[in-house]
Design a protein around this motif. Structure first.
Motif, PDB file in Angstrom:
ATOM      1  N   TYR A 143      12.417  -8.035 -16.471  1.00  0.00           N
ATOM      2  CA  TYR A 143      11.432  -7.018 -16.125  1.00  0.00           C
ATOM      3  C   TYR A 143      11.297  -6.956 -14.614  1.00  0.00           C
ATOM      4  CZ  TYR A 143       9.733  -6.859 -20.918  1.00  0.00           C
ATOM      5  OH  TYR A 143       9.637  -6.704 -22.262  1.00  0.00           O
ATOM      6  N   VAL A 144      11.118  -5.742 -14.125  1.00  0.00           N
ATOM      7  CA  VAL A 144      10.747  -5.549 -12.731  1.00  0.00           C
ATOM      8  C   VAL A 144       9.265  -5.264 -12.777  1.00  0.00           C
ATOM      9  CG1 VAL A 144      11.047  -4.162 -10.666  1.00  0.00           C
ATOM     10  CG2 VAL A 144      12.997  -4.679 -12.137  1.00  0.00           C
ATOM     11  N   LEU A 145       8.531  -6.171 -12.260  1.00  0.00           N
ATOM     12  CA  LEU A 145       7.084  -6.026 -12.334  1.00  0.00           C
ATOM     13  C   LEU A 145       6.636  -4.892 -11.420  1.00  0.00           C
ATOM     14  CD1 LEU A 145       6.013  -9.757 -12.313  1.00  0.00           C
ATOM     15  CD2 LEU A 145       6.099  -8.203 -14.247  1.00  0.00           C
ATOM     16  N   PRO A 146       5.749  -4.080 -11.912  1.00  0.00           N
ATOM     17  CA  PRO A 146       5.277  -2.983 -11.060  1.00  0.00           C
ATOM     18  C   PRO A 146       4.477  -3.545  -9.885  1.00  0.00           C
ATOM     19  CG  PRO A 146       4.004  -3.114 -13.087  1.00  0.00           C
ATOM     20  CD  PRO A 146       5.113  -4.107 -13.213  1.00  0.00           C
ATOM     21  N   VAL A 147       4.717  -2.943  -8.776  1.00  0.00           N
ATOM     22  CA  VAL A 147       4.023  -3.377  -7.563  1.00  0.00           C
ATOM     23  C   VAL A 147       3.121  -2.222  -7.119  1.00  0.00           C
ATOM     24  CG1 VAL A 147       4.324  -4.131  -5.172  1.00  0.00           C
ATOM     25  CG2 VAL A 147       5.973  -4.814  -6.917  1.00  0.00           C
ATOM     26  N   ALA A 148       1.944  -2.570  -6.771  1.00  0.00           N
ATOM     27  CA  ALA A 148       1.020  -1.544  -6.301  1.00  0.00           C
ATOM     28  C   ALA A 148       1.578  -0.912  -5.029  1.00  0.00           C
ATOM     29  CB  ALA A 148      -0.354  -2.169  -6.023  1.00  0.00           C
ATOM     30  N   PRO A 149       1.414   0.384  -4.916  1.00  0.00           N
ATOM     31  CA  PRO A 149       1.950   1.033  -3.717  1.00  0.00           C
ATOM     32  C   PRO A 149       1.247   0.518  -2.458  1.00  0.00           C
ATOM     33  CG  PRO A 149       0.596   2.553  -4.981  1.00  0.00           C
ATOM     34  CD  PRO A 149       0.740   1.311  -5.782  1.00  0.00           C
ATOM     35  N   VAL A 150       2.025   0.417  -1.408  1.00  0.00           N
ATOM     36  CA  VAL A 150       1.478  -0.081  -0.152  1.00  0.00           C
ATOM     37  C   VAL A 150       1.126   1.134   0.716  1.00  0.00           C
ATOM     38  CG1 VAL A 150       1.968  -1.434   1.915  1.00  0.00           C
ATOM     39  CG2 VAL A 150       2.898  -2.139  -0.302  1.00  0.00           C
ATOM     40  N   HIS A 151      -0.105   1.183   1.096  1.00  0.00           N
ATOM     41  CA  HIS A 151      -0.542   2.270   1.977  1.00  0.00           C
ATOM     42  C   HIS A 151      -0.801   1.663   3.345  1.00  0.00           C
ATOM     43  CE1 HIS A 151      -0.948   5.133  -1.276  1.00  0.00           C
ATOM     44  NE2 HIS A 151      -1.590   4.214  -1.980  1.00  0.00           N
ATOM     45  N   GLU A 152      -0.294   2.355   4.337  1.00  0.00           N
ATOM     46  CA  GLU A 152      -0.508   1.909   5.699  1.00  0.00           C
ATOM     47  C   GLU A 152      -1.788   2.581   6.199  1.00  0.00           C
ATOM     48  OE1 GLU A 152       1.472  -0.121   7.615  1.00  0.00           O
ATOM     49  OE2 GLU A 152       2.800  -0.505   5.927  1.00  0.00           O
ATOM     50  N   TYR A 153      -2.807   1.828   6.246  1.00  0.00           N
ATOM     51  CA  TYR A 153      -4.082   2.364   6.711  1.00  0.00           C
ATOM     52  C   TYR A 153      -4.293   1.938   8.147  1.00  0.00           C
ATOM     53  CZ  TYR A 153      -5.474   3.341   1.889  1.00  0.00           C
ATOM     54  OH  TYR A 153      -5.547   3.827   0.624  1.00  0.00           O
ATOM     55  N   GLU A 154      -4.879   2.845   8.878  1.00  0.00           N
ATOM     56  CA  GLU A 154      -5.357   2.471  10.195  1.00  0.00           C
ATOM     57  C   GLU A 154      -6.848   2.361  10.086  1.00  0.00           C
ATOM     58  OE1 GLU A 154      -4.304   4.596  13.675  1.00  0.00           O
ATOM     59  OE2 GLU A 154      -2.233   4.827  13.004  1.00  0.00           O
ATOM     60  N   LEU A 155      -7.286   1.193  10.356  1.00  0.00           N
ATOM     61  CA  LEU A 155      -8.721   0.987  10.253  1.00  0.00           C
ATOM     62  C   LEU A 155      -9.426   1.725  11.384  1.00  0.00           C
ATOM     63  CD1 LEU A 155      -8.758  -2.795   9.371  1.00  0.00           C
ATOM     64  CD2 LEU A 155      -9.133  -0.877   7.830  1.00  0.00           C
TER      65      LEU A 155
END
Length: 172
Positions: A143-155
């Motif tokens: 299985y390829v475990l689903p990975v949460a999408p990575v969002h590049e946030y600027e604080l």
């Protein structure tokens, strides 16, 4: 009258000897059984309850047996489910027998009887087949475990308020 004639015929038929050879004729007085004599014998009884005895016959049949008294620890359960242990005396037996069948086949039987039960051993005894079981194994899935999408946030950065004295100098 007819009944009397039928009864007479049945009586005569029952009295007629059978033409089949009798099984007992084979073993009449003339038949000679093979003479089997005891060629050796011993019997030893001891005060402690142990014993040892054996015999041998002219047809090569032998038997040996030993017996010993032993102290066993027995666990019993009463009517209320409470377990009790007590020591009791019992016998342990070991022995062997050897004989030749009428077909000429040789048999040897050894045994032990103790707190593990009766354990006979001999090549002529049937043995349960050994079945090698393969335990089922769960299938392996890659299985390829689903990975949460990575969002590049600027604080967001709070604005820095540097107080000035009105003449362009910072106030500390």
């Amino acid at each position: 009258m007819k009944l009397f004639v039928i009864a007479a015929i049945l009586a005569v038929a029952a009295a007629v000897p059978s033409s089949y050879s009798s099984y007992e004729k084979k073993y009449e007085k003339d038949y000679k059984y093979p003479e089997i004599t005891v060629t050796g014998q011993s019997d030893e009884r001891n005060i402690d309850g142990s014993s040892k005895w054996n015999y041998a016959q002219s047809d090569y049949t032998t038997r040996d047996e030993t017996q010993e008294q032993k102290k066993f620890t027995v666990t019993t359960v009463d009517d209320y489910g409470k377990e009790y242990t007590k020591e009791v005396y019992g016998n342990t037996n070991k022995g062997s027998s050897y004989w030749v069948s009428p077909e000429g086949e040789k048999f040897t039987l050894t045994w032990a009887a103790d707190n593990a039960g009766f354990q006979p051993k001999g090549d002529h005894l049937p043995v349960a087949p050994v079945h090698v079981y393969e335990l089922p194994v769960a299938p392996v899935h890659e299985y390829v475990l689903p990975v949460a999408p990575v969002h590049e946030y600027e604080l967001p950065v709070a604005p820095v308020h540097i107080p000035f004295n009105g003449k362009g100098f910072k106030i500390y």
